[in-house]
Write a protein that holds these residues in place. Structure first.
Motif, mmCIF file in Angstrom:
data_model
loop_
_atom_site.group_PDB
_atom_site.id
_atom_site.type_symbol
_atom_site.label_atom_id
_atom_site.label_comp_id
_atom_site.label_asym_id
_atom_site.label_seq_id
_atom_site.Cartn_x
_atom_site.Cartn_y
_atom_site.Cartn_z
ATOM 1 N N THR A 65 0.801 -1.234 0.000
ATOM 2 C CA THR A 65 0.000 0.000 0.000
ATOM 3 C C THR A 65 0.824 1.270 0.000
ATOM 4 O OG1 THR A 65 -0.092 -0.084 2.415
ATOM 5 C CG2 THR A 65 -1.875 -1.172 1.193
ATOM 6 N N GLY A 66 2.114 1.177 -0.094
ATOM 7 C CA GLY A 66 2.899 2.396 -0.038
ATOM 8 C C GLY A 66 4.284 2.200 -0.595
ATOM 9 N N ALA A 67 5.164 3.161 -0.332
ATOM 10 C CA ALA A 67 6.514 3.127 -0.886
ATOM 11 C C ALA A 67 7.545 2.715 0.152
ATOM 12 C CB ALA A 67 6.862 4.505 -1.432
ATOM 13 N N GLU A 68 7.077 2.091 1.252
ATOM 14 C CA GLU A 68 8.018 1.748 2.308
ATOM 15 C C GLU A 68 8.604 0.356 2.103
ATOM 16 O OE1 GLU A 68 4.352 3.799 4.071
ATOM 17 O OE2 GLU A 68 4.761 1.977 2.930
ATOM 18 N N TYR A 69 9.855 0.201 2.478
ATOM 19 C CA TYR A 69 10.485 -1.107 2.598
ATOM 20 C C TYR A 69 10.237 -1.629 4.013
ATOM 21 C CZ TYR A 69 13.144 -0.370 -1.713
ATOM 22 O OH TYR A 69 13.518 -0.181 -3.012
ATOM 23 N N ASP A 70 10.249 -2.961 4.171
ATOM 24 C CA ASP A 70 10.162 -3.488 5.532
ATOM 25 C C ASP A 70 11.512 -3.389 6.233
ATOM 26 O OD1 ASP A 70 11.427 -5.481 4.116
ATOM 27 O OD2 ASP A 70 10.229 -7.131 4.904
ATOM 28 N N VAL A 71 12.595 -3.298 5.458
ATOM 29 C CA VAL A 71 13.920 -3.145 6.026
ATOM 30 C C VAL A 71 14.785 -2.383 5.031
ATOM 31 C CG1 VAL A 71 14.721 -5.352 5.080
ATOM 32 C CG2 VAL A 71 15.869 -4.384 7.072
ATOM 33 N N GLU A 72 15.665 -1.548 5.553
ATOM 34 C CA GLU A 72 16.520 -0.759 4.665
ATOM 35 C C GLU A 72 17.824 -0.428 5.396
ATOM 36 O OE1 GLU A 72 16.088 3.161 1.716
ATOM 37 O OE2 GLU A 72 14.645 2.799 3.322
ATOM 38 N N TRP A 73 18.938 -0.670 4.704
ATOM 39 C CA TRP A 73 20.245 -0.322 5.251
ATOM 40 C C TRP A 73 20.651 1.058 4.755
ATOM 41 C CZ3 TRP A 73 22.649 -2.865 9.046
ATOM 42 C CH2 TRP A 73 22.291 -4.195 9.289
ATOM 43 N N LEU A 74 21.147 1.880 5.685
ATOM 44 C CA LEU A 74 21.438 3.281 5.386
ATOM 45 C C LEU A 74 22.902 3.602 5.654
ATOM 46 C CD1 LEU A 74 18.346 4.818 7.219
ATOM 47 C CD2 LEU A 74 18.547 4.310 4.769
ATOM 48 N N SER A 75 23.431 4.504 4.857
ATOM 49 C CA SER A 75 24.755 5.067 5.096
ATOM 50 C C SER A 75 24.608 6.321 5.954
ATOM 51 C CB SER A 75 25.432 5.396 3.766
ATOM 52 O OG SER A 75 24.667 6.351 3.055
ATOM 53 N N PRO A 76 25.689 6.850 6.504
ATOM 54 C CA PRO A 76 25.576 8.018 7.385
ATOM 55 C C PRO A 76 24.950 9.247 6.722
ATOM 56 C CG PRO A 76 27.689 6.958 7.736
ATOM 57 C CD PRO A 76 27.070 6.280 6.547
ATOM 58 N N ASP A 77 24.896 9.290 5.386
ATOM 59 C CA ASP A 77 24.242 10.422 4.737
ATOM 60 C C ASP A 77 22.737 10.227 4.634
ATOM 61 O OD1 ASP A 77 23.991 8.502 2.788
ATOM 62 O OD2 ASP A 77 25.215 9.538 1.290
ATOM 63 N N GLY A 78 22.212 9.172 5.251
ATOM 64 C CA GLY A 78 20.779 8.942 5.271
ATOM 65 C C GLY A 78 20.229 8.250 4.050
ATOM 66 N N GLN A 79 21.108 7.812 3.139
ATOM 67 C CA GLN A 79 20.667 7.180 1.901
ATOM 68 C C GLN A 79 20.880 5.670 1.968
ATOM 69 O OE1 GLN A 79 19.145 9.174 -0.485
ATOM 70 N NE2 GLN A 79 19.406 10.623 1.218
ATOM 71 N N GLU A 80 20.128 4.956 1.131
ATOM 72 C CA GLU A 80 20.276 3.507 1.083
ATOM 73 C C GLU A 80 21.678 3.139 0.590
ATOM 74 O OE1 GLU A 80 18.079 -0.466 -0.803
ATOM 75 O OE2 GLU A 80 17.409 1.550 -1.365
ATOM 76 N N ILE A 81 22.269 2.141 1.219
ATOM 77 C CA ILE A 81 23.618 1.734 0.848
ATOM 78 C C ILE A 81 23.574 0.979 -0.475
ATOM 79 C CG2 ILE A 81 25.608 0.311 1.524
ATOM 80 C CD1 ILE A 81 24.886 0.791 4.412
ATOM 81 N N GLY A 82 24.404 1.397 -1.417
ATOM 82 C CA GLY A 82 24.478 0.751 -2.717
ATOM 83 C C GLY A 82 25.563 -0.308 -2.755
ATOM 84 N N PRO A 83 25.587 -1.110 -3.816
ATOM 85 C CA PRO A 83 26.556 -2.218 -3.922
ATOM 86 C C PRO A 83 28.007 -1.767 -3.785
ATOM 87 C CG PRO A 83 24.858 -2.402 -5.608
ATOM 88 C CD PRO A 83 24.655 -1.076 -4.962
ATOM 89 N N GLU A 84 28.336 -0.622 -4.367
ATOM 90 C CA GLU A 84 29.727 -0.177 -4.323
ATOM 91 C C GLU A 84 30.177 0.095 -2.898
ATOM 92 O OE1 GLU A 84 32.600 3.358 -6.158
ATOM 93 O OE2 GLU A 84 30.550 3.077 -6.911
ATOM 94 N N LEU A 85 29.304 0.752 -2.117
ATOM 95 C CA LEU A 85 29.672 1.064 -0.739
ATOM 96 C C LEU A 85 29.753 -0.200 0.118
ATOM 97 C CD1 LEU A 85 30.370 3.228 1.300
ATOM 98 C CD2 LEU A 85 27.924 3.570 1.732
#
Length: 715
Positions: A594-614
């Motif tokens: 019903t929305g745009a939320e993930y049930d779980v999300e890993w974040l970097s210190p800049d508040g963004q989702e961690i990508g494969p490179e990081l």
């Protein structure tokens, strides 16, 4: 002399029927078996010797009318003494009944305990004719009756469990509030102050180091040491007499049952650490105490090229032969006995990889797993594997089938490495923290099948893990050669005790980091007794032979211990309060319907989702985890959706502080600080002063989004 009648082949062991006792014992290769009856535990020889008159499918049996519970007995078994062909029969040796429910005492070492002449240049090839009866404990016939009352098994699923590994003696030996006569015993563990402590701590199960009767190895006795841990079992049905507070014959059985009943009344499960991979009889130069003298070829795995020697997948000299149907039957009978008669709630299997080995390394596993899987009694209890042994392909973490849980050694190693700031650990840390789906999901198991632990009886305690870089096992008398050299430990700057307040504070913070990681991880947490108080073994990482204050819990008043204890209670309560920290299923990571939320999300210190490179950066040591309790995709027993709060966990294994940008979802979130390991006295009602959280070096923080917070549903 009493008459001996044919009797029955089943059940195995000594069974009192109210009028007499039936004796039954298995041996496929014996030519004769004598039943030896004793008048007292100190009698040097049997008063009566009776030959078992019947043999049915390799079960030798007989019945003696008029005998009662408390009767002492043993066996002398006749057959060939031919070690090259695997046979080590020796009627000069009194043998323990493999099915006895109690023993009268412990082994007293003497040359007579060995089946061969210890002074012969031909060693085990020459039969020894000294009588071992004066030195061997007697098997005891027990009355199995016990008033269990309304005893019921605690309703604790894996998902709700917090397991507490302890030693029956060491836990209470120095407890000031336990009656001195009960310290170190089953009764001491069931005493009111101990039960109150366990309940207040919040653990749901005690996992007892081996309590099956075990051998105190002669090489340890000769050095003034003892087998403290107990991983040298000599009987799989007898609770060890050394942990009984009373000296009456068979009293250990009743006392153990009362302990279980008392712990159950407090809602605490009892799990046994069991050692079915080997016995305390050792290799070809070991003593003849029971199995070796009854039927060596059947009970043990022998080297196919020369049966004088043993296959050793355990590092102890022998391996029990679960390929043999009668040996497999004995193991299963033991497990069922402890569940049905002793009311235990589960088992942790030492070196479980050895139990499933086929006749050759490449063979399909033994029938053990199949037999366990179909057993309706064992289906009701916890089955936990230590998934390795010392043989080829011995590391099987993730390899056991459902419904087995496993000690997750990969979790232990990675969590230690992450918090000591080793490079390149963050990606695996993410997997381990969320339940190790890479290990357990492939065969239909759940996060809770991963028994997560950072410390256990074998290795450093939590305090020693942050206080020593190297092991210090000199007290063991092996010149510090014993014990694991690979500990992933960090002493925080000084080896051992220090008066430096900065190092002391860092060590306390590191212990809080490790404990909080353990308790908040998906899976079943196992806490080593005393870690919640900062117990030390003075750097000894292999205290198996230290039956002294090195291993016993120190209950002395101590501000640091009380502070860490209070912190541990707090985080266990938080785990129980939030179902999202103890899920039934692995996180999906996908969008909610019903929305745009993930049930779980890993974040970097800049508040963004961690990508494969990081993720692949060796320098990534600071990460955040957003757990969305509003979209858990789980249901309670009534089919209602489970909901929880939105939680944010921040991990910083870097020594330097990191400004962490908090997520801006949901709209205008208000974050509440529940835990900050750099500020353990925080009362849980603080809020960050801005959208950036100043995450201190080497710290962990738990925040809750409190706007519209939901009360967790108890499931």
């Amino acid at each position: 002399m009493p008459a001996i009648l044919p009797g029955r082949p089943y059940p195995l062991g000594a069974t009192w029927d109210g009028r007499g006792i039936n004796f039954a014992i298995f041996s496929a290769h014996a030519t004769r078996i004598d039943l030896c009856l004793f008048d007292s535990p100190t009698a040097l020889r049997e008063s009566v010797r009776l030959t078992l008159p019947e043999r049915s499918e390799h079960i030798w049996h007989g019945y003696v009318a008029g005998l009662e519970p408390g009767q002492l007995y043993g066996y002398r078994v006749y057959g060939p003494y031919n070690p090259q062909q695997g046979h080590r029969f020796n009627p000069h040796k009194l043998l323990i009944d493999p099915y006895t429910r109690a023993l009268s005492g412990t082994i007293q070492w003497d040359k007579a305990m060995y089946g061969y002449r210890v002074d012969s240049p031909y060693t085990d090839l020459t039969i020894g004719k000294r009588d071992s009866a004066p030195y061997i404990p007697r098997s005891v016939v027990i009355d199995p009756q016990f008033d269990w009352g309304d005893d019921t098994r605690p309703d604790t699923s894996y998902r709700k469990s917090v397991i507490y590994e302890l030693h029956v003696k060491g836990f209470t030996q120095q407890h000031p509030d336990v009656d001195p006569d009960l310290r170190g015993t089953y009764a001491g563990l069931a005493s009111a102050p101990v039960v109150a402590y366990l309940k207040d701590l919040g653990v749901t199960a005690v996992e007892l180091l081996p309590i099956h009767q075990f051998v105190n190895d002669q090489h340890l006795v000769d050095r003034g040491l003892t087998n403290y841990w107990g991983y040298q079992t000599i009987n799989f049905f007898s609770p060890d007499v050394r942990y009984a507070s009373q000296g009456h014959l068979g009293e250990q059985v009743t006392e153990f049952k009362q302990m279980v009943k008392t712990l159950h009344a407090a809602g605490i499960e009892v799990i046994l650490d069991v050692v079915f991979n080997h016995t305390g009889e050792g290799n070809q130069l070991g003593p003849t105490l029971s199995f070796r003298g009854i039927d060596n070829v059947s009970y043990y795995r022998l080297a196919p090229e020369e049966q004088r020697y043993y296959m050793d997948y355990t590092g102890t000299g022998n391996t029990l032969n679960l390929m043999h149907p009668r040996v497999l039957q004995m193991v299963m009978d033991s497990l069922r006995y402890w569940v049905t008669e002793m009311h235990v709630d589960g088992f942790r299997f030492d070196l479980a990889r050895a139990l499933v080995r086929g006749s050759h390394d490449a063979d399909r596993p033994s029938a053990f797993l199949d037999v366990v899987k179909q057993d309706p009694i064992l289906a009701e209890v916890k089955m936990i594997a230590e998934p390795w042994d010392v043989g080829p392909d011995g590391y099987w973490v993730g390899g056991f089938p459902a419904p087995w849980a496993e000690w997750n050694g990969k979790y232990r190693d990675n969590i230690r490495s992450f918090w000591k700031s080793d490079p390149g650990q963050a990606a695996e840390f993410a997997s381990r923290f969320l339940g190790s789906s890479d290990l357990f999901q492939h065969n239909g198991r759940r996060p809770y099948h991963s028994v997560n632990f950072i410390t256990a009886h074998d290795g450093f305690t939590m305090r020693d893990l942050v206080s020593y870089n190297e092991k210090h096992n000199e007290a063991n008398g092996e010149k510090n050669r014993d014990g694991d050299n690979h500990n992933n430990a960090w002493n925080c700057g000084v080896e051992g005790p220090t008066d430096d307040p900065e190092i002391q504070e860092l060590r306390m913070r590191q212990m809080r980091n490790l404990l909080t990681t353990l308790i908040f991880s998906q899976g079943t947490p196992m806490l080593l007794a005393g870690d919640e108080r900062g117990r030390t073994q003075q750097g000894n990482n292999n205290a198996y032979c230290q039956d002294n204050p090195i291993s016993w819990l120190d209950w002395s008043p101590d501000p640091e211990a009380e502070s860490l204890l209070a912190f541990t209670k707090k985080i266990i309560k938080l785990r129980k309060r939030h179902p999202i920290l103890r899920r039934r299923s692995f996180f999906r990571g996908n969008l909610s319907p019903t929305g745009a939320e993930y049930d779980v999300e890993w974040l970097s210190p800049d508040g963004q989702e961690i990508g494969p490179e990081l993720w692949h950066s060796p320098d990534l040591r600071c990460i955040g985890l957003l757990l969305n309790g509003k979209v858990m995709y789980e249901y309670d027993h009534h089919g209602h959706p489970v909901r929880d709060d939105i939680l944010l966990i921040l991990f910083n294994a870097d020594p330097e502080p990191v400004p962490f940008i908090l997520p801006d979802w949901p709209d205008e979130p208000v974050w509440e600080v529940l835990v900050d390991t750099s500020d353990p006295e925080g009362n849980g009602d603080r809020a960050p002063s801005s959208e950036i959280y100043q995450l201190q070096g080497r710290s962990l923080v738990l925040l809750r989004e409190r706007a519209g917070a939901l009360l967790p549903i108890k499931v």
